[in-house]
Design a protein around this motif. Structure first.
Motif: not given
Ligand code: ASP
Ligand code: TMP
Length: 253
Positions: A45-47, A19-21, A228-230, A41-43
């Motif tokens: 939806n992996a964009q 998976g992603k993580a 991380f996201r922001y 790490a992704t955020a």
């Molecule tokens: N883990 C999710 C993803 O990358 C989204 C997130 O955690 O913000 O798709």
């Protein structure tokens, strides 16, 4: 001549799943999987993609402690043992294609989609179901859509909601004792061979929003994946802070 098929009881075929993580790897023991936590790490939806140094070990350790804590409170979890810094053994489950999100305060997609102010207290807490489907962007489900897609029976939905509420009560108390506010979090569940609903996946700063209690500065208070996201900086130190506080709070039994 008709081919005579011998009817055999089949154990589900288990192969390595990345998976992603995390990576799930079968073991030579039936029903036991190794779960490896990655620094990836992704955020969104992996964009957005990146790495958080040490995250695999931090999240594995935090999750191990929290699963043990929840088990002590009577919540069934897939956790068996932490066998390496970034690896745990877990029970293989038949997973629900659902993400169950519990919200104690408004944040993230709830603010974005409803206009509610960030941090507004939600009493009672909100329990929401999302369809775990990357191709569709994990959409929020209505009860009717949940039924339509047959992702869980009505009884299972009721049981999942009740479990999510109980887990919230335990985790909220636990994090409060660590000086952290549990804003919201995401859970995943599966069923074991006996059909019992069991908590799976992970509980970590990747899957929870956590704020420093008493800190009002909206960027300083965040100690979770929102850094991380922001692009708020100091991502790794925030994860380490959560780890240290969890370890102080929960001596290994
Ligand atoms: N883990 C999710 C993803 O990358 C989204 C997130 O955690 O913000 O798709
Ligand atoms: P949201 O506000 O983006 O819907 O997220 C709610 C909670 O769920 C938050 O604590 C982050 C967590 N979450 C995940 O663990 N995985 C995901 O893919 C998403 C979208 C959220």
């Amino acid at each position: 001549m008709a081919l005579k098929l011998e009817k055999k009881r089949q154990t589900p075929a288990v192969t390595t799943y990345e998976g992603k993580a995390k990576i799930l790897i079968p073991t030579d023991r039936p029903g036991v999987l190794r779960m490896q936590f990655k620094d990836d790490a992704t955020a969104f939806n992996a964009q957005k993609k990146g790495q958080i140094r040490g995250k695999g070990e931090i999240n594995c350790t935090i999750s191990s402690y929290l699963f043990q804590y929840l088990q002590q409170q009577g919540i069934p979890t897939h956790f068996l043992a932490q066998v390496a810094p970034a690896e745990m053994e877990v029970t293989a489950l038949e997973m629900f294609a659902l993400e169950v999100v519990v919200r104690n305060r408004a944040a993230g997609s709830l603010c974005r989609e409803t206009g509610l102010p960030l941090g507004m207290e939600l009493e009672p807490p909100l329990v929401e179901f999302y369809y775990k489907n990357d191709a569709l962007g994990d959409p929020l489900l209505t009860p009717d859509r949940l039924r339509l897609l047959q992702l869980a029976t009505p009884d299972q939905v009721q049981a999942l909601t009740r479990l999510a509420e109980q887990i919230n009560t335990h985790l909220r108390r636990f994090f409060a004792e660590c000086g952290l506010l549990l804003i919201d979090f995401k859970l995943e569940f599966g069923r074991d061979r006996a059909g019992q609903i069991v908590l799976a996946d992970e509980i970590s700063p990747d899957t929870c929003r956590l704020w420093l209690a008493g800190e009002t500065d909206p960027t300083k208070r965040v100690v979770d994946k929102d850094r991380f996201r922001y692009d708020l900086g100091e991502v790794e130190s925030a994860y380490r802070l959560v780890l240290e506080r969890v370890l102080q709070q929960a001596p290994r039994s």
